[in-house]
Scaffold this active site. Sequence first.
Site, PDB file in Angstrom:
ATOM      1  N   GLU A   1       2.053  -7.949  10.066  1.00 52.43           N
ATOM      2  CA  GLU A   1       0.749  -7.277  10.073  1.00 52.43           C
ATOM      3  C   GLU A   1      -0.261  -7.949  10.998  1.00 52.43           C
ATOM      4  O   GLU A   1      -1.185  -7.300  11.480  1.00 52.43           O
ATOM      5  CB  GLU A   1       0.175  -7.244   8.646  1.00 52.43           C
ATOM      6  CG  GLU A   1      -1.142  -6.499   8.521  1.00 52.43           C
ATOM      7  CD  GLU A   1      -1.644  -6.399   7.093  1.00 52.43           C
ATOM      8  OE1 GLU A   1      -1.061  -7.048   6.206  1.00 52.43           O
ATOM      9  OE2 GLU A   1      -2.622  -5.669   6.874  1.00 52.43           O
TER      10      GLU A   1
ATOM     11  N   GLU B   1       0.792  -1.226   0.000  1.00 47.77           N
ATOM     12  CA  GLU B   1       0.000   0.000   0.000  1.00 47.77           C
ATOM     13  C   GLU B   1       0.824   1.276   0.000  1.00 47.77           C
ATOM     14  O   GLU B   1       0.474   2.238  -0.640  1.00 47.77           O
ATOM     15  CB  GLU B   1      -0.938   0.003   1.211  1.00 47.77           C
ATOM     16  CG  GLU B   1      -1.796  -1.241   1.291  1.00 47.77           C
ATOM     17  CD  GLU B   1      -2.985  -1.063   2.205  1.00 47.77           C
ATOM     18  OE1 GLU B   1      -3.356   0.077   2.491  1.00 47.77           O
ATOM     19  OE2 GLU B   1      -3.543  -2.094   2.639  1.00 47.77           O
TER      20      GLU B   1
HETATM   21  C1  BGC Z   1      -3.543  -1.488   6.241  1.00 46.40           C
HETATM   22  C2  BGC Z   1      -3.507  -1.237   7.712  1.00 46.40           C
HETATM   23  C3  BGC Z   1      -4.635  -0.311   8.017  1.00 46.40           C
HETATM   24  C4  BGC Z   1      -5.855  -1.107   7.745  1.00 46.40           C
HETATM   25  C5  BGC Z   1      -7.102  -0.409   8.099  1.00 46.40           C
HETATM   26  C6  BGC Z   1      -4.773  -2.240   5.972  1.00 46.40           C
HETATM   27  O1  BGC Z   1      -4.912  -2.584   4.650  1.00 46.40           O
HETATM   28  O2  BGC Z   1      -2.384  -2.108   5.791  1.00 46.40           O
HETATM   29  O3  BGC Z   1      -2.316  -1.044   8.228  1.00 46.40           O
HETATM   30  O4  BGC Z   1      -4.611   0.321   9.232  1.00 46.40           O
HETATM   31  O5  BGC Z   1      -5.897  -1.561   6.419  1.00 46.40           O
HETATM   32  O6  BGC Z   1      -8.149  -0.772   7.342  1.00 46.40           O
END
Ligand code: BGC
Length: 907
Positions: free
Chosen positions: A760, A497
Amino acid sequence: MLRIFAMALLALTLAEPGFAMLKPVNLRCEYLKNPLGIDALQPLLSWQLESGTRGARQTAYQIRVKSSPFALDHPAQTLWESGKIASAETGVLYRGSPLIPGTRCQWQVRAWDGNGNPGPWSRTASWEMGLENNQQWGNSKWIGATIDTAYQPAPFFRRTFTLGKNIASARLYICGMGYYELHCNGQRVGDHILDPGYTRYDRRALYVTYDVTKLLRSGDNAIGVILGTGWENVHTRAVWYFDKAPWRAAPKVRAELRVLYTNGVREDITTDKRWKCATGPIVFDSIYGGESYDARLERPGWDTPDYNDDGWQPAIVVGEPGGLISAQAMPPIRATKIIPPVSIKEPKPGVFLFDFGQGLSGHARLTVSGHAGTTIKLRYGERLHPDGTLDTSHIEQHQIKTNPPQQFQTDTYTCKGDSAESWEARFVYHGFQYVEMTGFPGRPTVKNLQAIFTHTDVESVGDFECSNPLLNKIWRNTRWSYLSNLASIPTDCPHREKNGWTGDAHLAAEQGLLNFDGITFYQKWINDLADEQRPTGELPGIVPSSGWGYEWGNGPAWDSAYLLIPWYLYLYCGDTRTLTSHYEGMRRYVDYLTARAQNGIVSIGLGDWVPWKTETPVEVTSTAYYYRDALIVAKAADLLGKPLDAIRYTALAHQIADAFQAKFYRADTHTYANGGQTALSCALYQGLVPEDARAEVLSSLVAAVKSADGHIDTGILGAKYILNTLTDNGRTDVAYRIASQKTQPGWGWWIEQGASTLWESWGGTDSRNHIMFGDISAWFVKALAGINPDPAEPGFRHIFIQPNVVGDLTHASAYYDSVRGRIESRWKLDGDKLTLNVTVPANSTATVRVPTAEPDSVTESGRAQTEWPANGVNRARAEPGALVCEIGSGAYEFQSMWRPGARLAKK
Ligand code: BGC
């Protein structure tokens, strides 16, 4: 021997008087060392103090600021002579004559100690004013090669000019978007990469100031600029729609070179139609996709005055981005490490897999010799398929499927046919541990590919170490993930992202501040948040945003970054400016939540993201942040001198607390909502549990941890609350158990899987470089080593040193180079004897909680408590398990009996 001793004694006696005085060091302007190009008309001047005596404090200061003799059009003069000002402040706003753009200021400070003695003047430091946002730019125009956003090759620009004799100084101001690389007379200027910082370009773009005096000469000169697409012209289609960003435009640049001759005359060279442009070897660049370089298209000498640019086209004047052009008053992105591969494998014929043994953000440096036209492809990722080839499926998933597929995390290099060619991408970065190489002529060795670590180059200001190697690894991994997610904005991950997710950012901010000097970095990003706030007060979940993230992905647990980070800057730096200058926006945000609340409960937004087993109702965490935000606004109102607002938002906070209690508290079980770890620790951490219920709720939390077999059972929000709140309520032992687990779920399980960064999710199937679980490292510093800020005396004017001797730990130590200087806390157990070393910077004081079973046993520097007053330490009180002492600045060594019933070992 005797002679050496006598000399040492003499040196000590001679040094003593001067050393006892306060010596100002580490002078900063707007938290930066001798910065060029400052927009603030009243910049913050700050210093630290050194002193050889305990309890040193500043009672007055004096500042003098002169304009530099270089600025001949504004002759050298005293800009500010503060006189002696009675104050303990070591950060003050400039209050001298108005500062004219381009003025070079030199400044010094001296300080008076507690006895009223002035110390020596500091060394001279400097800063230079920039172009005052949009106000002071000259005739320069925004230029580009095209306005077609689909156009792919990176444009090259050049301009030649002739300068006269006796150049005194020269500055180049540049804003080049998406990214620029600046050249002058055949050389690259500066070491910034992926510059300028990412902002919402139609509201704010950043310019950078370079001192190019040494690169110019009398006679013919050339300036060159290469532009990349960066975030300004994203072609990649993905679910966040940056390809549809309202600011999207083809790359463009505005620059002004200001040359000052020794006779005071100024000559400006500015971007306009006289600049020429052409394409070059960078045939494609994309922040998500990668970079493609065809070395056969290089234009040797393109940035020198003698180059023949006959085939080049005149640049075109293009539209302005539309908003502020502000100084980039923060550290740039730089390449900070070169990492060699730890192994090269060949999972399939001709497919080479380089493992760098470390997850990071950056790119690879390729060295190759091949025939002209040979193309080498580099794909970046962090996981492998069972057959050893690269697996990017989990980081590609948000890309929109197109036909043909879009390039993702891939660089290509086409050889020109030289004996040894070396190349690295300029306008992209990737998140990776592995690089898969194909097309290489022959068999590559470790010399052919290295990883280059790139991130916002914040200075390291802290360290932690303890006797548990697992925690040391978590600490190390946190630092890697933090830096990998620092790309002029705080990001969630460096590959999938690269988004400025607001929740991730505030969860990692305290840990970030304790590890790295990120003050200006966060100040900048808070401006980015303000740029994205809607008139209604709403904020998007990612900042900057193309417009995506107002409907999903936000909510109080994320948006509160806009209030929490200014609060942390206040707490850690004592600087009220971010809180107060964003007061209106913060207030508007709380009012927006009030409009969305029902009976004081807010149920919008994301909740405790990526939980393990127990999911927590969103309304618990969202309402708790609403409460916290109301309190921050009340505090900011107080600082701003708005007593009515302070009363109003304090009252609102009380109403929210009451609503929270009424809705979620279950008096029969002493739990909140579903009774999970997040719900309970949220209520405790956010200060929502009434005093008389605290002990029982704490017991419920401890029981919830026990029923999870001492493991964490939260998502990212709970992970920040639980460790901190257990410590704040005297159960660091339980927190330590959670933190040091090696089995799933937990940080230690990641380490056991070979992680080199933070991941994550507890399950381990998602990204392998996320920072949102990183607050554990702040907890190491606060809870284990024991360094804590005091909200009543922010900026570490007063410090709480509260180490905890827990579990199997036999030592823990940390230092933190605060805005006031180094704070250190180091303890070790030797049998039953505990030694605690504490350093408090000059002009600060600390309350130290010395862990001990026998408060009377505590000594300091070998002295019994009866001797202390003469020694600058005051016994304040004995508490269960500790002796609390008040100390001034200096270095202290406490010794105590740790275990109950123990006696001091005989020497
Ligand atoms: C991100 C996160 C984010 C989350 C919230 C994810 O795709 O990588 O770090 O806070 O979405 O929706």
